[in-house]
Write a protein that holds these residues in place. Structure first.
Motif, PDB file in Angstrom:
ATOM      1  N   THR A 118       0.463  -1.353   0.220  1.00 19.99           N
ATOM      2  CA  THR A 118      -0.035  -0.129  -0.242  1.00 19.99           C
ATOM      3  C   THR A 118       1.199   1.248  -0.214  1.00 19.99           C
ATOM      4  O   THR A 118       0.043   2.140   0.210  1.00 19.99           O
ATOM      5  CB  THR A 118      -1.170   0.240   1.552  1.00 19.99           C
ATOM      6  OG1 THR A 118      -0.353  -0.032   2.585  1.00 19.99           O
ATOM      7  CG2 THR A 118      -2.006  -1.135   1.257  1.00 19.99           C
ATOM      8  N   TYR A 137       2.473   4.373  -1.249  1.00 21.28           N
ATOM      9  CA  TYR A 137       2.487   5.868  -2.585  1.00 21.28           C
ATOM     10  C   TYR A 137       3.353   6.332  -2.920  1.00 21.28           C
ATOM     11  O   TYR A 137       4.251   6.520  -2.214  1.00 21.28           O
ATOM     12  CB  TYR A 137       0.965   6.190  -1.985  1.00 21.28           C
ATOM     13  CG  TYR A 137       0.777   6.978  -2.841  1.00 21.28           C
ATOM     14  CD1 TYR A 137       0.013   6.864  -4.304  1.00 21.28           C
ATOM     15  CD2 TYR A 137       1.193   8.493  -2.938  1.00 21.28           C
ATOM     16  CE1 TYR A 137      -0.713   7.939  -4.915  1.00 21.28           C
ATOM     17  CE2 TYR A 137       0.382   9.548  -3.912  1.00 21.28           C
ATOM     18  CZ  TYR A 137      -0.272   9.139  -5.146  1.00 21.28           C
ATOM     19  OH  TYR A 137      -0.809   9.942  -5.738  1.00 21.28           O
ATOM     20  N   ILE A 184      -7.071  -4.205  -5.988  1.00 20.52           N
ATOM     21  CA  ILE A 184      -6.533  -2.928  -6.115  1.00 20.52           C
ATOM     22  C   ILE A 184      -7.637  -2.112  -6.369  1.00 20.52           C
ATOM     23  O   ILE A 184      -8.421  -2.270  -7.043  1.00 20.52           O
ATOM     24  CB  ILE A 184      -5.529  -2.891  -6.780  1.00 20.52           C
ATOM     25  CG1 ILE A 184      -4.191  -3.380  -6.241  1.00 20.52           C
ATOM     26  CG2 ILE A 184      -4.559  -1.324  -6.583  1.00 20.52           C
ATOM     27  CD1 ILE A 184      -3.408  -3.723  -7.164  1.00 20.52           C
ATOM     28  N   GLU A 185      -8.055  -1.152  -5.569  1.00 20.62           N
ATOM     29  CA  GLU A 185      -9.508  -0.263  -5.884  1.00 20.62           C
ATOM     30  C   GLU A 185      -9.265   0.777  -5.128  1.00 20.62           C
ATOM     31  O   GLU A 185     -10.629   2.369  -5.583  1.00 20.62           O
ATOM     32  CB  GLU A 185     -10.615  -0.795  -4.456  1.00 20.62           C
ATOM     33  CG  GLU A 185     -11.087  -2.150  -4.532  1.00 20.62           C
ATOM     34  CD  GLU A 185     -12.458  -2.501  -3.630  1.00 20.62           C
ATOM     35  OE1 GLU A 185     -12.817  -2.538  -2.878  1.00 20.62           O
ATOM     36  OE2 GLU A 185     -12.594  -3.750  -4.173  1.00 20.62           O
ATOM     37  N   TYR A 186      -7.875   1.964  -4.999  1.00 21.15           N
ATOM     38  CA  TYR A 186      -7.541   2.964  -4.338  1.00 21.15           C
ATOM     39  C   TYR A 186      -7.490   3.267  -6.630  1.00 21.15           C
ATOM     40  O   TYR A 186      -7.679   4.756  -5.993  1.00 21.15           O
ATOM     41  CB  TYR A 186      -6.212   3.332  -3.643  1.00 21.15           C
ATOM     42  CG  TYR A 186      -5.115   2.307  -4.254  1.00 21.15           C
ATOM     43  CD1 TYR A 186      -4.625   3.042  -5.399  1.00 21.15           C
ATOM     44  CD2 TYR A 186      -5.272   1.048  -3.577  1.00 21.15           C
ATOM     45  CE1 TYR A 186      -2.930   2.160  -5.628  1.00 21.15           C
ATOM     46  CE2 TYR A 186      -4.148   0.118  -4.327  1.00 21.15           C
ATOM     47  CZ  TYR A 186      -2.943   1.086  -5.070  1.00 21.15           C
ATOM     48  OH  TYR A 186      -1.754   0.833  -5.630  1.00 21.15           O
ATOM     49  N   VAL A 187      -7.710   2.502  -7.153  1.00 17.52           N
ATOM     50  CA  VAL A 187      -8.103   3.049  -8.438  1.00 17.52           C
ATOM     51  C   VAL A 187      -8.480   2.420  -8.924  1.00 17.52           C
ATOM     52  O   VAL A 187      -8.605   1.546  -8.537  1.00 17.52           O
ATOM     53  CB  VAL A 187      -6.248   3.882  -9.194  1.00 17.52           C
ATOM     54  CG1 VAL A 187      -5.536   4.473  -8.418  1.00 17.52           C
ATOM     55  CG2 VAL A 187      -5.805   1.798  -9.087  1.00 17.52           C
ATOM     56  N   GLN A 188      -9.646   2.932  -9.609  1.00 18.36           N
ATOM     57  CA  GLN A 188     -10.545   1.909 -11.204  1.00 18.36           C
ATOM     58  C   GLN A 188      -9.720   1.804 -12.526  1.00 18.36           C
ATOM     59  O   GLN A 188     -10.472   1.332 -12.919  1.00 18.36           O
ATOM     60  CB  GLN A 188     -11.216   3.032 -11.321  1.00 18.36           C
ATOM     61  CG  GLN A 188     -11.877   3.929  -9.888  1.00 18.36           C
ATOM     62  CD  GLN A 188     -12.714   2.405  -8.971  1.00 18.36           C
ATOM     63  OE1 GLN A 188     -13.106   1.786  -9.149  1.00 18.36           O
ATOM     64  NE2 GLN A 188     -12.342   2.768  -7.990  1.00 18.36           N
ATOM     65  N   SER A 231      -5.288   8.148  -6.538  1.00 17.03           N
ATOM     66  CA  SER A 231      -6.107   8.370  -5.817  1.00 17.03           C
ATOM     67  C   SER A 231      -6.371   7.394  -4.808  1.00 17.03           C
ATOM     68  O   SER A 231      -5.399   6.201  -4.576  1.00 17.03           O
ATOM     69  CB  SER A 231      -7.624   8.298  -7.009  1.00 17.03           C
ATOM     70  OG  SER A 231      -8.106   6.847  -7.028  1.00 17.03           O
TER      71      SER A 231
END
Length: 807
Positions: free
Chosen positions: A596, A598, A635-639, A807
């Motif tokens: 995770t 960034y 992985i859902e912090y970006v689409q 994001s």
């Protein structure tokens, strides 16, 4: 008025206060009807074209410098100069200018640009006040002289009058003699006054004064005066540096005494400008323009005199390449050439072109080939600087030389291979030399400067040469760092790529590999065919992606950038190569291992997949979803990955609709054929229609199988997460690649009895379906306008958010 022609060079002063050479021609003064007056005309000696047409204006201030220069300003920030080959020609044109303006030719400046208020003020002065009255040149009057010199700097006309007074009766030399008296008496007050006087005289900006002050008899006294700055507690020791520390070395004896004197003078004047004088303010900068011009023209003269002495240069080259020459002597010879080339940078393009052509004719490139391969680090560094001057001047000249070498020598001693080896073997921990050499290689292989109209085949010929003889040398460190797994004895962390990082993963090695990758990335973008062939033949991308496992993040980013540039070409040859080799796996492993966090690595990987989604590269999308979606769906912090899945589903729907439409057309055609057969049946018996699955088992099977695709889940064996939370893949790519299996169908090739899945559980053997299954990784599909409407409807029904990077 009759024309008087003289050979001259035309110069203009650019924004950087440097003189630009506009060409060589012959000057004349004649009446020009269009300009309504006597004008200076310069016509090029090469083709007779007009280099200069300038009307001699009554209000323009012309200045004569160094007996062979005439300088003037035609407009604000537009200065011109004529440099005469002969003093006689300069004197004659100067007389014409003075005749038009009604001035005395004995003056060195016809008038000064002054404002109206000052002009009105000096109109009231009597004509007899031609010179400024100077106090007697005595120790007791030094303060008075210093105040006078300082006070006139703000007035152009008073500066001119003071300059004339200083040149009369040897006044300047008398002042410099007083310096010796003050220094012998240790008269600090007098020495401080002399500093102010000499500094002020330099700001008078008069070439005639410079000729006196910078002569052999006076220049060291000038330097001595400038040592005693009143703002310093202790005087500087500039003379000691110039006489004892700075040594003039003659690698080959210079027999021309004038040339030797000019070299000494230029060095000392440059030292005064760069070291002794403080950085001038904006106001003072214009005061030193003549000093800059003095140095510039001296350098031009030195280079020209050396260039014309072919005996001298021939001897230098002979000793440079002679095996019997001692190392210390060779070091001095190379350093001489380095300084010689540095001086040439003051020349304008035409002169510099002639200079480097002279060096090329004398054999500078073969000489560099020898000295760049020597063990002496100082010699190699100086040779690299010389090589950089040559590449910057004419990459085509260097390319032409190296392409002729294979006919005469072995691959190992080719000039470019010598450069590459020096880059690879750079001992500097920061790889300063390697960075410089990499930039030169990039210039040489850049197609943008291979468009010379004289040689239209240069690009093709040189790139073929480079990839045949040099690319294998450039990639040696990269291939050595990523050897085959079976030949590496270390721990294998990337079974999927069948390679591992076997060389030491230290900072210097990582920097070198990063430089090589930067050059290869440049090749991908600019060379297309040649680099594509090389990548395919050497399986280069697989080897590069091993570096994703490096502990140095910048190196992993370089490897990722290389892959990103390949995908950015949107070339299906590259795409098939990536799919068959499953080359996304090390990238995805790195993304999952990064967790995770960034950081830049995370963002760069996300951007790679976002590009694939936005550009809708269908073959890559199908491969990613078929093989890796189970690992990426969390992985859902970006689409991005959900967006890839959406693209994948839309493409499957399009395929199903097209097959459905095609089957209906086939079935309708079949019905019509059967009706015709019944109508024209000779026996009059009705023929019963056969079922489609019996008559067309293959087409019907395709349709029914495609129909079930959307209803059933994807039953391929996806890799699983390990108990530690990481995600690894294990499979062999060789079978699929050899058989040409489509990347969308790639699955682990395992033994039916002994293979195991990534998470340690037994894996089922993959049995191919009896009927062909429609795959989504088809190439060359057409997007219809209706498809976009279907995509919009899907997005309205789905609660997904708009994909956002970072994001």
């Amino acid at each position: 008025m009759s024309d008087t022609r003289r050979r001259v060079k035309v110069y203009t002063l650019n924004e950087d206060r440097q003189w630009d050479d506009r060409g060589t021609g012959h000057v004349s003064s004649t009446f020009v009807e269009r300009l309504k007056g006597i004008s200076l005309l310069v016509r090029a000696e090469s083709d007779g074209s007009l280099l200069l047409e300038s009307k001699i204006s009554p209000n323009t201030a012309y200045q004569k410098q160094q007996d062979t220069l005439i300088v003037w300003s035609e407009a604000e920030n537009y200065d011109l100069a004529l440099s005469f080959q002969e003093k006689a020609g300069c004197d004659e044109i100067w007389e014409k200018i003075c005749q038009v303006q009604g001035k005395d030719p004995a003056l060195e400046i016809t008038q000064d640009p002054i404002d109206e208020s000052e002009e009105e003020r000096f109109e009231e002065m009597p004509e007899t006040s031609h010179l400024v009255e100077l106090p007697p040149c005595e120790l007791a009057r030094l303060e008075e002289i210093a105040d006078l010199v300082t006070s006139v700097l703000s007035s152009p006309i008073r500066r001119e009058k003071l300059a004339l007074a200083l040149m009369s009766e040897g006044y300047m030399k008398k002042l410099l003699q007083l310096f010796q008296v003050c220094e012998d008496l240790d008269n600090r007050e007098g020495l401080h006054h002399l500093y102010e006087i000499v500094r002020g005289v330099l700001f008078l900006n008069k070439a005639a004064l410079f000729e006196v002050m910078f002569s052999d008899d006076c220049i060291m006294d000038v330097v001595g005066c400038l040592e005693f700055d009143p703002s310093l507690v202790q005087p500087k020791k500039h003379r000691e540096f110039l006489t004892k520390t700075a040594k003039f070395k003659e690698v080959i004896p210079i027999t021309d005494s004038e040339l030797r004197q000019k070299i000494h003078q230029t060095y000392r004047v440059q030292y005064i400008q760069d070291i002794i004088l403080p950085t001038p303010s904006v106001f003072e900068e214009n005061f030193l323009s003549t000093l800059t011009s003095f140095i510039f023209f001296n350098k031009v003269e030195i280079v020209s005199m050396l260039q014309e002495d072919e005996k001298f240069l021939t001897e230098v080259f002979a000793q440079l390449t002679d095996e019997a020459t001692e190392d210390s002597k060779r070091r001095e010879l190379v350093n001489f050439f380095k300084e010689f080339c540095a001086f040439s940078q003051t020349l304008q393009p035409q002169n510099r072109d002639a200079f480097f052509k002279t060096l090329a004719n004398l054999g500078i490139l073969p000489a560099l080939e020898i000295v760049m391969g020597m063990d002496d680090l100082q010699v190699r560094a100086a040779a690299t600087d010389i090589f950089s001057y040559l590449v910057e001047f004419s990459p085509s000249m260097v390319r032409e030389f190296v392409m002729q070498e294979p006919q005469q020598t072995d691959d190992d001693v080719l000039l470019i291979n010598v450069v590459i080896k020096q880059m690879i073997c750079d001992s500097d921990p920061e790889l300063g030399g390697a960075v410089q050499l990499m930039g030169l290689l990039r210039t040489l292989i850049d197609p943008e400067n291979m468009l010379a109209p004289t040689n239209k085949t240069e690009k093709t010929e040189f790139l073929s040469f480079f990839y045949k003889y040099c690319m294998q040398v450039l990639t040696v460190p990269l291939l050595a760092s990523t050897v085959d797994e079976k030949n590496c004895k270390g721990d294998v962390s990337f079974p999927i790529v069948n390679a591992c990082l076997c060389l030491s993963d230290n900072f210097q090695t990582a920097q070198l590999l990063a430089l090589i990758l930067e050059l290869l990335t440049f090749c991908v973008e600019h060379h297309t065919y040649h680099i594509k062939t090389y990548i395919m033949n050497k399986d280069l991308l697989r080897r590069v992606l091993v570096l994703m496992n490096s502990k140095h993040t910048f190196l992993a980013l370089c490897a990722l950038r290389f892959m990103r540039r390949i995908i950015g070409q949107k070339d299906e040859y590259y795409n098939r190569y990536i799919v068959k080799g499953n080359l996304f796996e090390p990238v995805i492993n790195t993304l999952l291992d990064n967790g995770t966090r960034y950081n830049l690595l995370n963002s760069a990987i996300i951007e790679l997949f976002e590009f694939i989604k936005v550009e809708d590269i269908k073959s890559l999308i199908a491969h990613i979803i078929d093989n890796y979606y189970k690992a990426l769906e969390s992985i859902e912090y970006v689409q991005t990955f959900k967006g890839l899945k959406g693209r994948y589903e839309q493409e499957k729907d399009r395929q199903t609709l097209r097959l459905n439409s095609r089957y209906r057309r086939d079935a309708r055609t079949l019905d019509e054929d059967e009706d015709e057969e019944m109508w024209f049946n000779e026996d009059g018996e009705a023929i019963e229609k056969s079922r489609p699955e019996e008559e067309f088992p293959e087409s019907f099977g395709k349709y029914m199988e495609a129909k079930k695709v959307k209803e059933s889940d994807n039953k391929e064996n996806f890799p699983k997460r390990t108990p530690t939370g990481s995600f690894k893949f294990t499979f062999s790519h060789s079978a699929g690649a050899a058989n040409g299996t489509n990347g969308a169908n790639c699955k682990p090739v395992t033994s039916p009895t002994s293979a195991a899945s990534p998470n340690g559980s037994p894996a089922k053997s993959a049995t191919p379906p009896a009927t062909p299954v429609v795959k989504t990784a088809m190439v060359g599909l057409v997007d219809y306008p209706d498809d976009e409407d279907e995509e919009d409807e899907d997005e309205e029904q789905s609660p997904r958010k708009r994909p956002r990077l970072g994001s």
